[in-house]
Design an enzyme around this catalytic site. Structure first.
Site, PDB file in Angstrom:
ATOM      1  N   CYS A 123      35.748  61.852  89.927  1.00  0.00           N
ATOM      2  CA  CYS A 123      34.391  61.711  90.450  1.00  0.00           C
ATOM      3  C   CYS A 123      33.898  63.066  90.960  1.00  0.00           C
ATOM      4  O   CYS A 123      34.586  63.731  91.744  1.00  0.00           O
ATOM      5  CB  CYS A 123      34.364  60.684  91.574  1.00  0.00           C
ATOM      6  SG  CYS A 123      32.753  60.526  92.380  1.00  0.00           S
TER       7      CYS A 123
ATOM      8  N   CYS B 119      33.376  62.484  95.125  1.00  0.00           N
ATOM      9  CA  CYS B 119      34.492  62.316  96.067  1.00  0.00           C
ATOM     10  C   CYS B 119      35.842  62.702  95.479  1.00  0.00           C
ATOM     11  O   CYS B 119      36.841  62.746  96.199  1.00  0.00           O
ATOM     12  CB  CYS B 119      34.546  60.872  96.567  1.00  0.00           C
ATOM     13  SG  CYS B 119      35.050  59.664  95.300  1.00  0.00           S
TER      14      CYS B 119
ATOM     15  N   CYS C 174      32.449  56.053  89.522  1.00  0.00           N
ATOM     16  CA  CYS C 174      33.554  56.144  90.479  1.00  0.00           C
ATOM     17  C   CYS C 174      33.949  54.749  90.942  1.00  0.00           C
ATOM     18  O   CYS C 174      33.109  53.913  91.264  1.00  0.00           O
ATOM     19  CB  CYS C 174      33.142  57.006  91.660  1.00  0.00           C
ATOM     20  SG  CYS C 174      34.452  57.211  92.886  1.00  0.00           S
TER      21      CYS C 174
ATOM     22  N   CYS D 218      33.187  55.286  95.306  1.00  0.00           N
ATOM     23  CA  CYS D 218      31.835  55.496  95.838  1.00  0.00           C
ATOM     24  C   CYS D 218      30.738  55.129  94.849  1.00  0.00           C
ATOM     25  O   CYS D 218      29.555  55.206  95.188  1.00  0.00           O
ATOM     26  CB  CYS D 218      31.666  56.945  96.289  1.00  0.00           C
ATOM     27  SG  CYS D 218      31.571  58.136  94.922  1.00  0.00           S
TER      28      CYS D 218
ATOM     29  N   CYS E  73      41.633  65.405  72.055  1.00  0.00           N
ATOM     30  CA  CYS E  73      42.214  66.111  70.914  1.00  0.00           C
ATOM     31  C   CYS E  73      41.196  66.964  70.152  1.00  0.00           C
ATOM     32  O   CYS E  73      41.541  68.031  69.633  1.00  0.00           O
ATOM     33  CB  CYS E  73      42.917  65.130  69.979  1.00  0.00           C
ATOM     34  SG  CYS E  73      41.877  63.802  69.351  1.00  0.00           S
TER      35      CYS E  73
ATOM     36  N   HIS F 193      42.187  61.355  64.851  1.00  0.00           N
ATOM     37  CA  HIS F 193      42.935  62.407  65.527  1.00  0.00           C
ATOM     38  C   HIS F 193      42.694  63.721  64.787  1.00  0.00           C
ATOM     39  O   HIS F 193      42.308  63.719  63.601  1.00  0.00           O
ATOM     40  CB  HIS F 193      44.429  62.077  65.560  1.00  0.00           C
ATOM     41  CG  HIS F 193      45.226  63.019  66.418  1.00  0.00           C
ATOM     42  ND1 HIS F 193      44.878  63.333  67.704  1.00  0.00           N
ATOM     43  CD2 HIS F 193      46.361  63.731  66.160  1.00  0.00           C
ATOM     44  CE1 HIS F 193      45.752  64.174  68.214  1.00  0.00           C
ATOM     45  NE2 HIS F 193      46.653  64.435  67.305  1.00  0.00           N
TER      46      HIS F 193
ATOM     47  N   ASP G  41      50.233  70.624  66.437  1.00  0.00           N
ATOM     48  CA  ASP G  41      49.427  69.713  67.253  1.00  0.00           C
ATOM     49  C   ASP G  41      49.468  70.221  68.691  1.00  0.00           C
ATOM     50  O   ASP G  41      50.460  70.026  69.399  1.00  0.00           O
ATOM     51  CB  ASP G  41      49.976  68.287  67.171  1.00  0.00           C
ATOM     52  CG  ASP G  41      49.035  67.271  67.790  1.00  0.00           C
ATOM     53  OD1 ASP G  41      48.375  67.616  68.784  1.00  0.00           O
ATOM     54  OD2 ASP G  41      48.950  66.133  67.280  1.00  0.00           O
TER      55      ASP G  41
END
Length: 636
Positions: free
Chosen positions: A233, A236, A263, A266, A289, A316, A333
Site C-alpha cells: 500500500c 500505510c 489495501c 486502510c 516475468c 511466460h 530465465d
C-alpha cells in the site's frame, strides 16, 4: 531546524548538486515505501560512497536525513519502523517540488532529471507536464497478416527493435557491476578447468562469456530486480489485494496496462503500472516475468551478446543468449535464475506448450521444439494457424528486417539459423534439474497454475568400503556450496552444490547477501513455506548397522520465523532441539536408512522468507555448519 530552513540550506548548493542529492533522497524514500519491512533499506552506512559524498558532504544533506526521521548511530543512519509512511511521502513531495531558484514559491515544477520511478509516480498522480520523460519511440508499423496470432508476432517483433537502442544499452551497461561479475566468472572458470583436469572429465568448452552469464543471472535476481505479486500500500505500506484494471487515461500515459490494488487495512488504492518501456524499467526495477525478461535481455545485449526475448504463448517469457563458444542458443530465465534448462517448463512446471517464439532486433524464430521432449504432442495442440503459414510469415518478417543489413551479416545469420533448425529437430530427455517446479511468484499463484513440482533427487548410499573403523561423516558448507563425504579412514568424496545432495526440496534456494558478505539456505522469495530433506541408506553389502547418529545443524530465525527439523526412520521420529545446534541420539540404533526433514515457515512482512535460515555463515568461511556423523556396530 524547520523544514523550510532545511530545504533552504539544501538549495544553497549549486543547481546540479542540489538536484542530484534530491534524486538520491527520493530514491531512498521510494525503496522504503516499496518494502517498508526490509531492514536493509532503512539502514544507510556512513561509509557508503553515495551516502558520504552525495548526502553527508552536501549542505543540508544530513538535515534532510534527520527530517525524514533517520537516527544517527556510530556507523550508520537508521529509520525507525515506527516512522509513518505518510510522513515520508509528504517530505518526498516537498523534495520533488524543491526549486533551486526560490524554495518559497508555491507550485514548483519537478526536477528535470532522467526518468525515475519516483517522478513517474508523481507524474501519474498529479497529471503534471510529461514532456520531461524520455521514452523510446518505435517507427510506425504496418501489419502484413490478417491472422490475429501472426499479428501478435508482428507486433512483438516490432517491439524487439527497442533492444537494439544504443543509448538504452549504454544506460543499462552502466548499472552492471561488470568488474566484480567478470572476476567471479574468471574464478569459477579456473575452478571448473581444474576439476576437469583433475577428474578427467569431458571438457564442456565453457568460455568466460558463459560463466559471466551465470554471474549476471544471479546478480540480476538477487540484487537488481524485484518480483511484485501485489504492491505494498502506497499509504500505510501494508498488503493489498487486486481490485481490477485502471481505465483512467492519466494512468495510461506510459503503458496500456495499469493494475489496481486496494489495501486490506486502510482501503487506500494503489496502482501498479505494467511498463514495457525499457528506459522506465531500468529505473523501476520491479515487476513480473515480462518486466524481468525485457530488462535482462537488454543487459545481455548491452554486453555485446546476441540475445533475444522469448515468449511462451501460455503466458511466460524469458531470454536466450547465443554462446559463441558452444555455437548454440542458451536458455536463461532471470526470474528463476535458471540457465540451460529449457525442458523445465514442460517437465517441472507441467506446461502444455503450444508456441514459443524468440524475438530480437535482427530475427524472429519459432523455438518451441527446444522446450519440449514430446514434439508430436505439442504439434497436436498448435491450432492458431497452419504450420506452413507460420513458417512463411516468419520468413517474410525475417527477410524484411534483414534486407538493409550487410551481405556478410545476412550470411552469418542464415548459417546460424540452419544450425539451429537442425538442433530443434532432435528431441531431448529432461535432466533432473529440468524437473523442478517454479520458484518465482507467490506459492498460491504458482500452485494455481500447476507450476510447483517436487522431485526425488539424491540418496546418500553408504557402501561397505565407506565404513572404516565404524565411523564416517557427511558435511556441507554453504560458503563453499559443497558436500564432503568423509570415510572413516579420512578419504573424502565431494559433491558440489547444495541441490545435488538433497533428496527433496520445495521453494528452497541458496541466498548470497553480498553486501553483508553472508550466505545461507532459505525458502524462495515470496513463498509462505519451504521444505528440504536429505536421505541416507546402507547398501546391501554393508555388514554393520547404524549405532549413534550425531548431527550438527546450525540454523537461525528472525522475527517469528520457524525452523522445524526431524530425523525420521520407519516410525521413529526424533525432533531436533529448537534451542540447540547439535544432537546425538541412539534412537536409530539398528536401522539401515533414515532421513533428515526440515520445514521453514513464519517470518514477518515482505521479507518473511528470509526469517528462517539454515547454515548461515560468512561468505568466505571454510567451516561446515551441517555435519552428520555416524558410528556403526555389528548386527545383533
Amino acid at each position: 531546524m524547520s523544514s523550510e530552513e532545511v530545504f533552504q540550506k539544501l538549495k544553497s548548493n549549486s543547481s546540479s548538486i542540489c538536484e542530484e542529492t534530491v534524486r538520491i533522497l527520493v530514491k531512498i524514500v521510494d525503496n522504503i515505501v516499496k518494502d517498508p519491512n526490509n531492514l536493509k533499506v532503512r539502514s544507510l552506512q556512513k561509509s557508503n560512497s553515495t551516502v558520504k559524498n552525495k548526502i553527508l558532504a552536501i549542505k543540508g544533506g544530513l538535515e534532510c536525513l534527520k527530517l525524514l526521521g533517520f537516527q544517527e548511530g556510530d556507523t550508520n543512519f537508521v529509520l525507525p519502523s515506527s516512522t509513518p509512511i505518510s510522513k515520508l511521502e509528504e517530505i518526498k513531495r516537498s523534495l520533488l517540488n524543491l526549486k533551486t531558484n526560490d524554495v518559497h514559491q508555491g507550485a514548483i515544477p519537478k526536477l528535470k532529471t532522467d526518468i525515475t520511478a519516483s517522478n513517474i509516480k508523481s507524474y501519474q498522480e498529479n497529471d503534471d507536464d510529461l514532456d520531461n520523460v524520455k521514452r523510446f519511440v518505435l517507427p510506425p508499423l504496418t501489419l502484413k497478416f490478417a491472422n490475429p496470432f501472426l499479428q501478435r508476432i508482428e507486433r512483438q517483433f516490432h517491439h524487439a527493435l527497442a533492444f537494439g537502442d544504443k543509448d538504452c544499452q549504454k544506460r543499462a551497461k552502466k548499472l552492471i557491476p561488470l568488474d566484480q561479475l567478470e572476476m567471479n566468472a574468471q574464478r569459477n572458470l579456473r575452478y571448473l578447468q581444474t576439476r576437469i583436469k583433475k577428474e578427467k572429465l569431458q571438457d564442456p568448452e565453457f568460455s568466460v562469456q558463459d560463466m559471466l552469464l551465470l554471474e549476471l543471472l544471479t546478480w540480476f535476481k538477487e540484487e537488481f530486480f524485484s518480483w511484485v505479486n501485489s504492491p505494498a500500500c502506497s499509504s500505510c505500506g501494508k498488503s493489498t489485494t487486486a481490485a481490477g484494471m485502471s481505465s483512467d487515461q492519466k494512468d495510461l500515459t506510459f503503458t496500456s496496462r495499469v493494475e489496481v490494488y486496494q489495501c486490506k487495512s486502510c482501503h487506500h488504492v494503489t496502482k501498479f503500472p505494467r511498463y514495457n518501456d525499457l528506459n522506465i524499467l531500468l529505473e523501476t526495477r520491479r515487476g513480473r516475468c515480462g518486466e524481468w525478461a525485457q530488462v535482462f535481455t537488454l543487459f545481455c545485449r548491452s554486453l555485446g551478446w546476441d540475445a533475444r526475448y522469448v515468449v511462451d504463448e501460455l503466458d511466460h517469457v524469458w531470454t536466450e543468449v547465443y554462446s559463441v563458444t558452444q555455437n548454440r542458443w542458451i536458455h536463461c530465465d532471470p526470474c528463476e535464475n535458471a540457465c540451460d534448462t529449457p525442458l523445465m517448463y514442460e517437465n517441472g512446471w507441467n506446461k502444455k506448450l503450444t508456441y514459443v517464439i524468440a524475438y530480437s532486433p535482427e530475427e524472429v524464430q519459432d523455438v518451441t521444439w527446444r522446450y519440449s521432449s514430446n514434439h508430436k504432442a505439442v504439434l497436436a495442440r498448435r491450432k492458431n494457424c497452419s504450420e506452413d503459414d507460420l513458417i512463411g510469415a516468419l520468413i517474410v518478417l525475417r527477410n524484411e528486417r534483414q534486407k538493409t543489413m550487410s551481405k556478410s551479416k545476412q550470411s552469418y545469420l542464415t548459417k546460424r539459423l540452419v544450425y539451429e533448425l537442425l538442433e530443434l529437430m532432435v528431441e531431448r530427455k529432461p535432466h533432473d534439474n529440468e524437473k523442478l517446479g517454479r520458484t518465482s511468484g507467490s506459492k498460491s499463484w504458482r500452485m494455481a497454475r500447476g507450476e510447483v513440482k517436487s522431485e526425488n533427487m539424491y540418496v546418500w548410499r553408504i557402501a561397505n568400503k565407506h565404513v572404516v573403523d565404524d565411523k564416517l561423516s557427511i558435511k556441507y558448507s554453504t560458503a563453499l556450496d559443497k558436500y564432503e563425504f568423509v570415510k572413516g579412514d579420512g578419504c573424502v568424496i565431494t559433491v558440489d552444490e547444495w541441490s545435488f545432495g538433497v533428496f527433496d526440496s520445495t521453494n528452497i534456494f541458496r541466498k548470497e547477501e553480498k553486501d553483508w558478505k553472508t550466505v545461507y539456505i532459505c525458502r524462495s522469495e515470496g513463498t509462505d513455506t519451504g521444505s528440504i530433506s536429505w536421505k541416507y541408506e546402507l547398501e546391501n553389502d554393508v555388514t554393520r548397522v547404524i549405532d549413534v547418529v550425531s548431527l550438527k545443524f546450525n540454523h537461525k530465525i528472525y522475527e517469528n520465523g520457524v525452523v522445524e527439523i526431524k530425523l525420521i526412520s520407519d516410525g521413529i521420529c526424533v525432533d531436533f532441539p529448537k534451542s540447540e545446534e547439535s544432537l546425538e541420539t541412539r534412537a536409530f540404533s539398528g536401522v539401515r536408512e533414515f532421513s533428515i526433514q526440515v520445514n521453514l515457515k513464519g517470518g514477518k512482512g515482505d521479507v518473511a522468507w528470509q526469517h528462517a535460515q539454515l547454515f548461515r555463515q560468512a561468505i568466505h568461511s571454510e567451516d561446515y555448519p551441517f555435519v552428520l556423523s555416524l558410528t556403526f556396530k555389528a548386527k545383533n
